[in-house]
Design a protein around this motif. Structure first.
Motif, short mmCIF file in Angstrom:
data_model
loop_
_atom_site.label_atom_id
_atom_site.label_comp_id
_atom_site.label_asym_id
_atom_site.label_seq_id
_atom_site.Cartn_x
_atom_site.Cartn_y
_atom_site.Cartn_z
N ALA A 24 -59.57 113.30 -50.43
CA ALA A 24 -60.61 113.43 -49.40
C ALA A 24 -61.64 112.31 -49.55
N LYS A 25 -62.00 111.97 -50.80
CA LYS A 25 -62.95 110.88 -51.02
C LYS A 25 -62.37 109.55 -50.54
N ARG A 26 -61.08 109.32 -50.84
CA ARG A 26 -60.44 108.08 -50.37
C ARG A 26 -60.45 108.03 -48.86
N GLY A 27 -60.16 109.17 -48.22
CA GLY A 27 -60.18 109.20 -46.75
C GLY A 27 -61.56 108.92 -46.21
N MET A 28 -62.58 109.43 -46.88
CA MET A 28 -63.95 109.19 -46.44
C MET A 28 -64.30 107.71 -46.56
N TRP A 29 -63.95 107.11 -47.71
CA TRP A 29 -64.25 105.69 -47.89
C TRP A 29 -63.45 104.82 -46.92
N ASP A 30 -62.22 105.22 -46.60
CA ASP A 30 -61.45 104.49 -45.58
C ASP A 30 -62.17 104.56 -44.24
N MET A 31 -62.70 105.74 -43.91
CA MET A 31 -63.41 105.89 -42.64
C MET A 31 -64.68 105.03 -42.63
N VAL A 32 -65.41 105.01 -43.76
CA VAL A 32 -66.62 104.20 -43.84
C VAL A 32 -66.27 102.72 -43.71
N GLY A 33 -65.21 102.29 -44.38
CA GLY A 33 -64.79 100.89 -44.27
C GLY A 33 -64.38 100.53 -42.86
N TYR A 34 -63.68 101.44 -42.18
CA TYR A 34 -63.27 101.19 -40.80
C TYR A 34 -64.48 101.04 -39.89
N VAL A 35 -65.45 101.95 -40.04
CA VAL A 35 -66.65 101.89 -39.20
C VAL A 35 -67.42 100.60 -39.47
N GLY A 36 -67.55 100.25 -40.75
CA GLY A 36 -68.25 99.01 -41.09
C GLY A 36 -67.55 97.79 -40.54
N GLN A 37 -66.23 97.72 -40.66
CA GLN A 37 -65.46 96.59 -40.12
C GLN A 37 -65.57 96.54 -38.61
N ASN A 38 -65.52 97.70 -37.97
CA ASN A 38 -65.63 97.76 -36.52
C ASN A 38 -67.00 97.25 -36.06
N MET A 39 -68.06 97.63 -36.77
CA MET A 39 -69.40 97.16 -36.41
C MET A 39 -69.51 95.66 -36.63
N GLU A 40 -68.91 95.15 -37.69
CA GLU A 40 -68.96 93.72 -37.99
C GLU A 40 -68.21 92.94 -36.91
N ASN A 41 -67.06 93.44 -36.49
CA ASN A 41 -66.30 92.77 -35.43
C ASN A 41 -67.07 92.74 -34.13
N LYS A 42 -67.70 93.85 -33.78
CA LYS A 42 -68.48 93.90 -32.53
C LYS A 42 -69.66 92.94 -32.60
N ALA A 43 -70.28 92.82 -33.78
CA ALA A 43 -71.40 91.90 -33.92
C ALA A 43 -70.93 90.46 -33.77
N HIS A 44 -69.75 90.12 -34.32
CA HIS A 44 -69.22 88.76 -34.17
C HIS A 44 -68.84 88.47 -32.73
N GLU A 45 -68.32 89.48 -32.04
CA GLU A 45 -67.94 89.29 -30.63
C GLU A 45 -69.18 89.04 -29.79
N GLY A 46 -70.26 89.70 -30.11
CA GLY A 46 -71.50 89.55 -29.34
C GLY A 46 -72.24 88.27 -29.71
N GLY A 47 -71.82 87.58 -30.74
CA GLY A 47 -72.48 86.33 -31.14
C GLY A 47 -73.70 86.55 -32.02
N GLY A 48 -74.01 87.81 -32.34
CA GLY A 48 -75.17 88.09 -33.18
C GLY A 48 -74.82 87.94 -34.65
N ALA A 49 -75.82 87.68 -35.45
CA ALA A 49 -75.61 87.54 -36.89
C ALA A 49 -75.56 88.92 -37.53
N VAL A 50 -74.69 89.07 -38.51
CA VAL A 50 -74.58 90.34 -39.23
C VAL A 50 -75.38 90.21 -40.51
N ARG A 51 -76.28 91.14 -40.73
CA ARG A 51 -77.08 91.17 -41.94
C ARG A 51 -76.52 92.20 -42.89
N THR A 52 -76.33 91.81 -44.13
CA THR A 52 -75.82 92.76 -45.11
C THR A 52 -76.80 92.95 -46.21
#
Length: 152
Positions: free
Chosen positions: A124-152
């Motif tokens: 269950a923890k692995r599944g949760m971290w996979d979901m968090v990674g997916y959401v983070g990657q998805n947000m990063e991709n959308k930010a790159h598509e929009g031309g905005g800088a991603v702050r980490t």
């Protein structure tokens, strides 16, 4: 049968849950008296500290107000900058705690939901971290598509 009739004729002993009103105490109990005697000095001490703090604050303000007026061209912008920095740190911490609590909530909910399906806590923890990674990657991709800088 005769024993039963004899028991019925015997006067029954009545057990009172509460004593009659004339037996009750009318004053405060010993516990209440001890609580008041303990809390009275503590409350008085705190009240005295509050009065000393108020007095010190008023004396400090009476000394500091003329200095604030003299140095206001420097103090006002500095105060604004410091208050914005403090607000930023506080909001960052609040958002971080909120995010962590939601991740914790999601993990516990996922563990509870999958408890009947035979999924262990580690999976269950692995599944949760996979979901968090997916959401983070998805947000990063959308930010790159929009031309905005991603702050980490």
């Amino acid at each position: 049968m005769a024993d039963r009739d004899r028991d019925r004729n015997q006067p029954q002993e009545i057990q009172l849950l509460h004593p009659p009103p004339h037996y009750r105490q009318t004053g405060p109990s010993t516990t209440q008296i001890v609580a008041v005697l303990t809390l009275l000095p503590v409350g008085g001490s705190l009240l005295a500290l509050a009065a000393l703090t108020l007095t010190g604050t008023l004396i400090g303000l009476s000394i500091a107000i003329p200095l604030f007026i003299i140095f206001s061209p420097v103090i006002v912008p500095a105060t604004i900058a410091i208050s914005m920095a403090v607000a930023g740190f506080l909001s960052s911490g609040a958002f971080g705690l909120t995010g962590l609590s939601w991740l914790n909530y999601g993990l516990k909910r996922m563990i509870r939901a999958n408890a009947g399906a035979g999924v262990g806590k580690g999976q269950a923890k692995r599944g949760m971290w996979d979901m968090v990674g997916y959401v983070g990657q998805n947000m990063e991709n959308k930010a790159h598509e929009g031309g905005g800088a991603v702050r980490t």
